[in-house]
Write an enzyme that holds these catalytic residues in place. Structure first.
Site, short mmCIF file in Angstrom:
data_model
loop_
_atom_site.label_atom_id
_atom_site.label_comp_id
_atom_site.label_asym_id
_atom_site.label_seq_id
_atom_site.Cartn_x
_atom_site.Cartn_y
_atom_site.Cartn_z
N PRO A 96 0.94 -1.22 -0.04
CA PRO A 96 -0.03 -0.02 -0.05
C PRO A 96 0.84 1.18 -0.01
O PRO A 96 1.61 1.34 1.04
CB PRO A 96 -0.67 0.03 1.13
CG PRO A 96 0.06 -0.96 2.03
CD PRO A 96 0.77 -1.84 1.34
N ASP B 22 5.71 3.40 1.32
CA ASP B 22 5.13 2.35 2.10
C ASP B 22 4.24 2.89 2.99
O ASP B 22 5.04 3.08 4.27
CB ASP B 22 6.01 1.21 2.38
CG ASP B 22 5.44 0.02 2.98
OD1 ASP B 22 4.07 0.16 3.35
OD2 ASP B 22 6.14 -1.04 2.83
N HIS B 23 3.03 3.02 3.05
CA HIS B 23 1.93 3.51 3.98
C HIS B 23 2.04 2.62 5.27
O HIS B 23 1.52 3.10 6.42
CB HIS B 23 0.63 3.74 3.30
CG HIS B 23 0.26 5.04 3.85
ND1 HIS B 23 0.30 5.47 5.21
CD2 HIS B 23 -0.68 5.82 3.46
CE1 HIS B 23 -0.23 6.66 5.70
NE2 HIS B 23 -1.01 6.97 4.38
N ARG B 24 2.56 1.46 5.18
CA ARG B 24 2.49 0.68 6.53
C ARG B 24 3.60 1.02 7.38
O ARG B 24 3.57 0.89 8.66
CB ARG B 24 2.76 -0.76 6.07
CG ARG B 24 1.78 -1.64 5.38
CD ARG B 24 2.28 -2.80 4.65
NE ARG B 24 3.49 -2.81 4.15
CZ ARG B 24 4.30 -3.83 3.55
NH1 ARG B 24 3.92 -5.10 3.60
NH2 ARG B 24 5.32 -3.82 2.96
#
Length: 468
Positions: A270, A440-442
């Site tokens: 994501p 990376d939005h994590r």
């Protein structure tokens, strides 16, 4: 450092024999060890490599091999590498010819310990490879079936030689034949013989120029037009660049296949994007001042990025298992480079600690090795943050795809004169560039990227720290 060929014992009845020793009764038999036949495996030259292509064999069947001697050039998913023998012996049988593809860990040749074992090794290679050629030959058939119908007039050309239609003398990713595709040894040989590779017709896989082509051209002293060049009628303009035949299906090169797999893998992460405008007047002035000392703009951007990452370690982190993330201990800036047949990201290691002059020299060295497909794995797979710069092509902005295993990638556009308003309301001209970061939005959030980009802008707009 060249890679080492992996070998294993090949089960053979003749490899171990019990020979009775004449003598008095009651004496036990001794085990006499005969010469061994070893399988030479396709080595894993990178962590992502699943198969390799034989570019050229540097030795022929029957040649004596010494330990540590280069035997074969293998094309991995990232580079061409000379592979060394781990044992002494004789190259008894080549099981995968030049241009052939083999999975990592599969046998590509047999190594005999003595000359007496060569015949037995050849017999074994012929029996064990009876099913292998089918797998290699199936690919052209599948490609031919997938190709659209061609006019009847062209049918004799296609049926006359399937190999010529599929493996032309011009590499499919050579931008119309402008770039030269040759093995590392062929390039070295051409340089020694002062021969222009552009005049040599390649007979290797996909039109690659191999050593024998250079030797033949040097001996002949004349050149011929590439066999894969498409003839164009004088009455009709060429619809495409020479060497490209419309309607043909071209298989991926090993590198293109690796890029394809990585891009598909990246879709599972994501991501989000944040853009920023940075004024580059001071950076441009610094570049003009120190350019004569060998400093490149790529090195300046990498250095500025590394210094900003040092203040924002979360942007230099990565998530690999989906359950945790790692603060990388080093800041290694990978920079995307387009090369013939694909894309690779040479890495400037510890870019925050290395001075700009050393960093520039290192970058030039990496680019030369990348274009010669001679990068070692640690020189392209250790990046912690990636830069992709299309500014030299006049591109003002674009988005980049996040490489698997990293936390962020920054797309850099061209620096262009822009009309801007100052804080006191005056109108002026400034050089500005657009940067877009994909993350990376994590692990990385919007506020993290915003803070990182603010720091980067300050460094670029006041670049005095870049030369320390």
């Amino acid at each position: 450092m060249a890679n080492v060929l992996q070998t294993s014992f090949l089960p053979s009845i003749s490899s171990l024999r019990r020979t009775p020793i004449s003598g008095s009764k009651g004496k036990s038999q001794s085990l006499q060890v005969k010469a061994k036949i070893r399988e030479i495996f396709m080595p894993a030259l990178s962590s992502t490599m699943t198969e390799g292509k034989i570019v050229s064999w540097m030795k022929s069947e029957g040649d004596k091999l010494s330990k540590g001697e280069s035997v074969v050039v293998v094309e991995s998913d990232k580079a061409d590498m000379d592979v060394e023998s781990f044992h002494e012996g004789f190259l008894a049988a080549i099981m995968v010819e030049e241009g052939g593809v083999a999975p990592v860990g599969s046998a590509i040749a047999l190594l005999a310990e003595t000359e007496d074992e060569i015949a037995e090794a050849k017999a074994k290679s012929q029996s064990s490879s009876s099913t292998s050629p089918k797998a290699v030959e199936e690919q052209p058939k599948q490609i031919e079936e997938a190709a659209p119908d061609v006019p009847a007039a062209a049918a004799p050309t296609v049926s006359a030689s399937k190999t010529v239609a599929l493996w032309s003398a011009v590499h499919p990713a050579s931008e119309g034949g402008k770039r030269i595709v040759a093995s590392p040894y062929a390039k070295k040989l051409a340089k020694e013989l002062k021969l222009d590779l552009g005049t040599v017709v390649g007979t290797g896989p996909m039109g690659r120029i191999v050593a024998k082509d250079v030797e033949a051209a040097a001996a002949a002293g004349t050149t011929a037009a590439p066999a894969g060049t498409v003839a164009v009628s004088p009455s009709k303009p060429a619809p495409v660049a020479p060497g490209i035949e419309l309607g043909t299906v071209v298989p991926f090169t090993t590198m293109q296949g690796a890029v394809s797999r990585n891009m598909v893998e990246s879709l599972s992460v994501p991501t989000f994007r944040v853009g920023y405008t940075i004024t580059t007047n001071e950076l441009d002035a610094l570049y003009k001042k120190i350019k004569s000392k060998g400093v490149t703009m790529t090195a300046l951007l990498a250095k500025a990025t590394a210094l900003a990452l040092a203040q924002h370690p979360v942007v230099n982190s990565c998530c690999r298992d989906g359950n945790s993330f790692t603060y990388n201990s080093s800041i290694n800036i990978a920079v995307a480079v387009a090369i013939d047949g694909g894309l690779i990201t040479p890495v400037l290691q510890d870019a925050d600690k290395v001075d700009i002059y050393t960093l520039s020299r290192k970058w030039k060295e990496l680019v030369d090795k990348a274009r010669a497909k001679q990068l070692q794995p640690h020189e392209y797979n250790t990046g912690t943050f990636t830069l992709s710069n299309l500014g030299m092509f006049g591109v003002d902005r674009f988005d980049a795809i996040l490489p698997p295993g990293t936390g962020a990638i920054m797309a850099v556009g061209a620096s262009q004169p822009t009309v801007v308003a100052s804080k006191d309301g005056r109108i002026g001209m400034k050089n500005q560039m657009q940067v877009n970061v994909t993350a990376d939005h994590r692990v990385i959030y919007g506020a993290d990227l915003a803070a990182f980009l603010q720091t980067l802008a300050k460094i670029v707009e006041d670049p005095k720290d870049l030369t320390f």
